[in-house]
Design a protein around this motif. Structure first.
Motif, PDB file in Angstrom:
ATOM      1  N   UNK A 197       0.818  -1.206   0.000  1.00  0.00           N
ATOM      2  CA  UNK A 197       0.000   0.000   0.000  1.00  0.00           C
ATOM      3  C   UNK A 197       0.857   1.263   0.000  1.00  0.00           C
ATOM      4  N   UNK A 198       2.040   1.175   0.637  1.00  0.00           N
ATOM      5  CA  UNK A 198       2.931   2.332   0.645  1.00  0.00           C
ATOM      6  C   UNK A 198       3.341   2.703  -0.766  1.00  0.00           C
ATOM      7  N   UNK A 199       3.583   1.689  -1.574  1.00  0.00           N
ATOM      8  CA  UNK A 199       3.949   1.929  -2.969  1.00  0.00           C
ATOM      9  C   UNK A 199       2.728   2.357  -3.774  1.00  0.00           C
ATOM     10  N   UNK A 200       1.608   1.653  -3.567  1.00  0.00           N
ATOM     11  CA  UNK A 200       0.386   1.991  -4.293  1.00  0.00           C
ATOM     12  C   UNK A 200      -0.086   3.404  -3.979  1.00  0.00           C
ATOM     13  N   UNK A 201       0.121   3.817  -2.728  1.00  0.00           N
ATOM     14  CA  UNK A 201      -0.301   5.159  -2.331  1.00  0.00           C
ATOM     15  C   UNK A 201       0.358   6.238  -3.174  1.00  0.00           C
ATOM     16  N   UNK A 202       1.587   5.979  -3.605  1.00  0.00           N
ATOM     17  CA  UNK A 202       2.305   6.963  -4.411  1.00  0.00           C
ATOM     18  C   UNK A 202       1.723   7.092  -5.815  1.00  0.00           C
ATOM     19  N   UNK A 203       0.959   6.088  -6.246  1.00  0.00           N
ATOM     20  CA  UNK A 203       0.378   6.113  -7.594  1.00  0.00           C
ATOM     21  C   UNK A 203      -1.020   6.727  -7.616  1.00  0.00           C
ATOM     22  N   UNK A 204      -1.590   7.000  -6.457  1.00  0.00           N
ATOM     23  CA  UNK A 204      -2.939   7.564  -6.408  1.00  0.00           C
ATOM     24  C   UNK A 204      -2.919   9.018  -6.883  1.00  0.00           C
ATOM     25  N   UNK A 205      -3.767   9.375  -7.839  1.00  0.00           N
ATOM     26  CA  UNK A 205      -3.803  10.751  -8.334  1.00  0.00           C
ATOM     27  C   UNK A 205      -4.078  11.745  -7.204  1.00  0.00           C
ATOM     28  N   UNK A 206      -3.273  12.778  -7.138  1.00  0.00           N
ATOM     29  CA  UNK A 206      -3.459  13.816  -6.136  1.00  0.00           C
ATOM     30  C   UNK A 206      -2.938  13.464  -4.761  1.00  0.00           C
ATOM     31  N   UNK A 207      -2.856  12.178  -4.438  1.00  0.00           N
ATOM     32  CA  UNK A 207      -2.420  11.736  -3.111  1.00  0.00           C
ATOM     33  C   UNK A 207      -0.924  11.445  -3.084  1.00  0.00           C
ATOM     34  N   UNK A 208      -0.429  10.726  -4.093  1.00  0.00           N
ATOM     35  CA  UNK A 208       0.961  10.284  -4.091  1.00  0.00           C
ATOM     36  C   UNK A 208       1.951  11.412  -3.957  1.00  0.00           C
ATOM     37  N   UNK A 209       1.760  12.486  -4.724  1.00  0.00           N
ATOM     38  CA  UNK A 209       2.719  13.584  -4.677  1.00  0.00           C
ATOM     39  C   UNK A 209       2.682  14.299  -3.327  1.00  0.00           C
ATOM     40  N   UNK A 210       1.498  14.390  -2.711  1.00  0.00           N
ATOM     41  CA  UNK A 210       1.390  15.005  -1.388  1.00  0.00           C
ATOM     42  C   UNK A 210       2.095  14.162  -0.329  1.00  0.00           C
ATOM     43  N   UNK A 211       2.011  12.834  -0.464  1.00  0.00           N
ATOM     44  CA  UNK A 211       2.725  11.956   0.459  1.00  0.00           C
ATOM     45  C   UNK A 211       4.234  12.193   0.360  1.00  0.00           C
ATOM     46  N   UNK A 212       4.734  12.358  -0.862  1.00  0.00           N
ATOM     47  CA  UNK A 212       6.163  12.604  -1.052  1.00  0.00           C
ATOM     48  C   UNK A 212       6.573  13.974  -0.511  1.00  0.00           C
ATOM     49  N   UNK A 213       5.734  14.981  -0.746  1.00  0.00           N
ATOM     50  CA  UNK A 213       6.034  16.315  -0.219  1.00  0.00           C
ATOM     51  C   UNK A 213       6.096  16.279   1.300  1.00  0.00           C
ATOM     52  N   UNK A 214       5.122  15.587   1.919  1.00  0.00           N
ATOM     53  CA  UNK A 214       5.109  15.513   3.374  1.00  0.00           C
ATOM     54  C   UNK A 214       6.290  14.716   3.903  1.00  0.00           C
ATOM     55  N   UNK A 215       6.686  13.673   3.174  1.00  0.00           N
ATOM     56  CA  UNK A 215       7.862  12.900   3.570  1.00  0.00           C
ATOM     57  C   UNK A 215       9.112  13.782   3.565  1.00  0.00           C
ATOM     58  N   UNK A 216       9.288  14.561   2.513  1.00  0.00           N
ATOM     59  CA  UNK A 216      10.482  15.413   2.399  1.00  0.00           C
ATOM     60  C   UNK A 216      10.489  16.523   3.451  1.00  0.00           C
ATOM     61  N   UNK A 217       9.324  17.156   3.655  1.00  0.00           N
ATOM     62  CA  UNK A 217       9.271  18.212   4.663  1.00  0.00           C
ATOM     63  C   UNK A 217       9.442  17.631   6.069  1.00  0.00           C
ATOM     64  N   UNK A 218       8.932  16.409   6.283  1.00  0.00           N
ATOM     65  CA  UNK A 218       9.107  15.755   7.573  1.00  0.00           C
ATOM     66  C   UNK A 218      10.566  15.442   7.863  1.00  0.00           C
ATOM     67  N   UNK A 219      11.298  14.992   6.842  1.00  0.00           N
ATOM     68  CA  UNK A 219      12.719  14.684   7.020  1.00  0.00           C
ATOM     69  C   UNK A 219      13.505  15.921   7.416  1.00  0.00           C
ATOM     70  N   UNK A 220      13.290  17.016   6.698  1.00  0.00           N
ATOM     71  CA  UNK A 220      14.032  18.239   7.025  1.00  0.00           C
ATOM     72  C   UNK A 220      13.620  18.797   8.386  1.00  0.00           C
ATOM     73  N   UNK A 221      12.324  18.668   8.727  1.00  0.00           N
ATOM     74  CA  UNK A 221      11.869  19.202  10.003  1.00  0.00           C
ATOM     75  C   UNK A 221      12.478  18.429  11.174  1.00  0.00           C
ATOM     76  N   UNK A 222      12.598  17.098  11.049  1.00  0.00           N
ATOM     77  CA  UNK A 222      13.158  16.327  12.159  1.00  0.00           C
ATOM     78  C   UNK A 222      14.672  16.464  12.244  1.00  0.00           C
TER      79      UNK A 222
END
Length: 395
Positions: A197-222
């Motif tokens: 599902x983690x991989x499939x989530x990235x393919x969902x229209x509108x959702x996948x790119x937001x997951x990646x953006x949140x992942x990147x911002x989360x990494x820099x924030x921590x």
């Protein structure tokens, strides 16, 4: 906003209080057991990595069996885990407590799914703003509560955190009704870790790119959150009491911005532009913080940071909710929490590798790096904006 929303917001506040009681002491608690900076960063990461594997499953199960039972399990896990960590006699037991708290720590994603269940699309930005403010209020009171607990011992802070989580658990059992409108039919193995599902989530229209953006911002924030405390104490030569007051300021500004600020901004600009605004000032603040090792300068930049930083996460959650199908809200919020968790596991390790305890000035290096990388994420988010929200397609 109805009664169930305010109950959920109250539970989120209490849960946030439980979490933020620990924020000022995990670094110091690791040092008590003789851990190095790198080992202490792994103590941060243990919790986050466990959450990474657990939260997609918890989100999926909440779609299948209901929000309430999964929220109960998550909160009960926090209570038990903090009891273990607070009474630990070895570093191994502390790691065990952090792991258990992480593996059952899906309460945030379940609470976000509840908000999605009970609010309409037009009210969702404000709802997530208030939800974020409730958690921000926990950031106001958590460090103060922690400071009082530390007067007994560092371990007492974990015990107080467990007691606070127990209150949230009781409120959930007694007052919170089930909010899932239609359970999803059971398919597949319920013990599936959800990696597919983690991989499939990235393919969902509108959702996948937001997951990646949140992942990147989360990494820099921590990266920032790990280096922030030793920088404040060792480079700026400040006390734990001063650190608590700064956390108090962060939390207060977050509450103001996520209630009044969001309601004002959303009448003037779109949700996605509010997210851009928050990311820009977060990036700028990270870069500016370590430029001058002076406490007055640092406080000024911290005020700028705290005003705009609190806008980022509620707006990303709002956009994810608006792009997800109603029957997938729990799963999508679970995926989001999971990607945030792995980012929380990566960020401290990156910072822990960069810093050197023998050279305190290096505690500023992760702040520079976090700022530069967050600017890169902002550039990418702006460039790809038409792919993840219908709101900007007509702009």
């Amino acid at each position: 906003m109805n009664r169930n929303f305010w109950i959920t917001a109250l539970i989120a506040f209490i849960n946030s209080l439980s979490v933020t009681i620990l924020i000022p002491i995990i670094y110091l608690y690791g040092k008590k057991f003789g851990l190095s900076d790198l080992q202490t960063s792994l103590l941060f990461s243990m919790y986050a990595i466990a959450q990474f594997f657990a939260t997609p499953v918890i989100g999926k199960l909440s779609d299948r069996f209901g929000r309430k039972p999964l929220l109960i399990i998550s909160l009960a896990g926090t209570v038990i885990a903090n009891l273990i960590a607070g009474t630990a006699t070895t570093a191994s037991l502390v790691f065990l407590g952090r792991f258990l708290d992480g593996i059952t720590g899906g309460n945030l994603s379940v609470a976000q799914a509840i908000i999605s269940d009970i609010t309409g699309p037009k009210d969702r930005a404000q709802a997530f703003g208030i939800f974020g403010a409730a958690m921000g209020l926990g950031f106001v009171l958590g460090p103060v509560t922690s400071l009082l607990a530390q007067k007994v011992s560092l371990g007492t802070a974990f015990l107080v955190s467990a007691a606070v989580a127990l209150i949230a658990l009781i409120l959930t059992v007694v007052f919170l009704p089930e909010t899932l409108p239609t359970p999803v039919a059971q398919t597949g193995n319920i013990f599936d870790l959800g990696l597919e599902n983690l991989v499939k989530g990235l393919t969902k229209p509108g959702v996948g790119i937001l997951l990646l953006i949140n992942f990147c911002t989360g990494t820099t924030f921590t990266m920032f959150t790990y280096a922030f405390q030793p920088y404040f104490i060792n480079v700026l030569q400040q006390s734990s009491e001063s650190l608590t007051l700064l956390f108090l300021g962060f939390g207060t500004m977050a509450v103001i911005m996520q209630t009044w600020g969001v309601s004002v901004l959303k009448t003037k600009i779109s949700v996605v532009k509010i997210m851009f605004l928050g990311l820009f000032f977060r990036s700028l603040s990270f870069v500016l913080m370590p430029v001058i090792p002076n406490i007055s300068y640092f406080v000024i930049i911290s005020i700028l940071f705290s005003i705009f930083n609190s806008l980022v996460q509620p707006m990303i959650s709002t956009l994810l909710s608006l792009n997800a199908q109603p029957q997938e809200q729990g799963m999508v919020m679970g995926l989001n929490a999971s990607y945030l968790s792995i980012s929380n596991g990566i960020g401290p390790v990156i910072a822990g590798v960069i810093v050197q305890q023998s050279h305190p000035i290096t505690y500023g290096y992760p702040l520079y790096l976090a700022g530069i990388l967050t600017f890169a994420v902002l550039f990418w988010a702006v460039k790809a904006r038409n792919n993840y929200t219908p709101e900007v397609k007509s702009v």
